[in-house]
Design an enzyme around this catalytic site. Sequence first.
Site, PDB file in Angstrom:
ATOM      1  N   LYS A  18      -5.289   4.288   9.082  1.00  0.00           N
ATOM      2  CA  LYS A  18      -4.240   4.991   8.416  1.00  0.00           C
ATOM      3  C   LYS A  18      -4.665   6.497   8.407  1.00  0.00           C
ATOM      4  O   LYS A  18      -3.814   7.444   8.631  1.00  0.00           O
ATOM      5  CB  LYS A  18      -4.054   4.435   6.984  1.00  0.00           C
ATOM      6  CG  LYS A  18      -3.617   3.153   6.977  1.00  0.00           C
ATOM      7  CD  LYS A  18      -3.405   2.801   5.380  1.00  0.00           C
ATOM      8  CE  LYS A  18      -2.457   1.519   5.496  1.00  0.00           C
ATOM      9  NZ  LYS A  18      -2.281   1.030   3.957  1.00  0.00           N
ATOM     10  N   SER A  35       0.703  -1.129   0.085  1.00  0.00           N
ATOM     11  CA  SER A  35       0.086  -0.062   0.069  1.00  0.00           C
ATOM     12  C   SER A  35       0.940   1.310   0.053  1.00  0.00           C
ATOM     13  O   SER A  35       0.369   2.367  -0.078  1.00  0.00           O
ATOM     14  CB  SER A  35      -0.998   0.038   1.189  1.00  0.00           C
ATOM     15  OG  SER A  35      -0.312  -0.068   2.293  1.00  0.00           O
TER      16      SER A  35
END
EC number: 3.4.21.53
Length: 334
Positions: free
Chosen positions: A277, A232
């Site tokens: 996140k 990611s």
Amino acid sequence: MASGVFVLVFGLIGAFVRVPYVAIGPGPTYDTLGNVDGAPVIQINGQQTYPTAGELRMTTVSLNDQISLFGALGLWASGRYALAPREEYFKPGESDEQVQQENVKEFQDSQSNAEVAALKHLGYPVKVLVQEVVSGSPADRLLSAGDRLLMVNGKSIAQEEDVRAALAGTRAGQTVSLTFQHGNDAPRTGSLTLAANPDPKQEQGFMGLQPIDRADVPFDVKVSLQKVGGPSAGLMFALAIVDRLTPGAMVSGEHVAGTGEIDEKGNVGPIGGISFKVIGAREAGATVFLTPAPNCAEAAAAAPSGLKLVKVTSLDSALTALEDLKAGKATPSC
């Protein structure tokens, strides 16, 4: 007496017996324009680079495994962690070491894809390598992983799509020629007989290899992060590479964070753990978060106050959004 024994047993079970869950929460963040342990996160050797400003911060998710019942309850009650069945992250019979190896490979692939996407955006050439050869396939008798493909079936190969195009209209049993290069050896030409394609939707003959684009440049791009896994971080790596190789600061002092898997063509795909996140990014001081379009709804539901979500679909769209932010223009939002 019996109740006291019960309490003791329950306490021992709660403290020491592991539960089949993992705890997921915000992980550490890293500025891809900065340093970690004294070394630049992105190192470019053999090519001119330019000063940068601000931050392009990649985000991660922490995963706590082998937790006790009391530990799981404590993490869940903190409000910063969620519990998920362990089998969602660890396949049955898969060891922690195997999971780590898979994560490291995904991370390395994300670095390579980010490098290719960034350098293609900047106009640098790419080469086509054999990423994988299917055991027992026609290609297995001629090629190895890492070989460079130069020509297939009489057609020059400049990008991976050219390999599939070169096989268009071929059939099983047909012989095709290949020109390839192994390491620094001189190019060689050989031939193979195509097999039947195992994919019933594909009619062309089957060589049994997976081509992949890789940068073809006389300089090195290296990512110096350790103990980070998964794919990611690709978007933030690609942005940092572009920023270092072009004059002018991309973010002009802004604290930008983000996430997103990237392929070698620069397309940005969705990732997991976005709700954690965005929290980690804001706690690290970010005011802007580059968000893959498919993750927008989840990110918007979890984003803390003071964090602007910018929707991105590709490296190009992320670069345009950063230019617009710097110019005070509107950007696509979640």
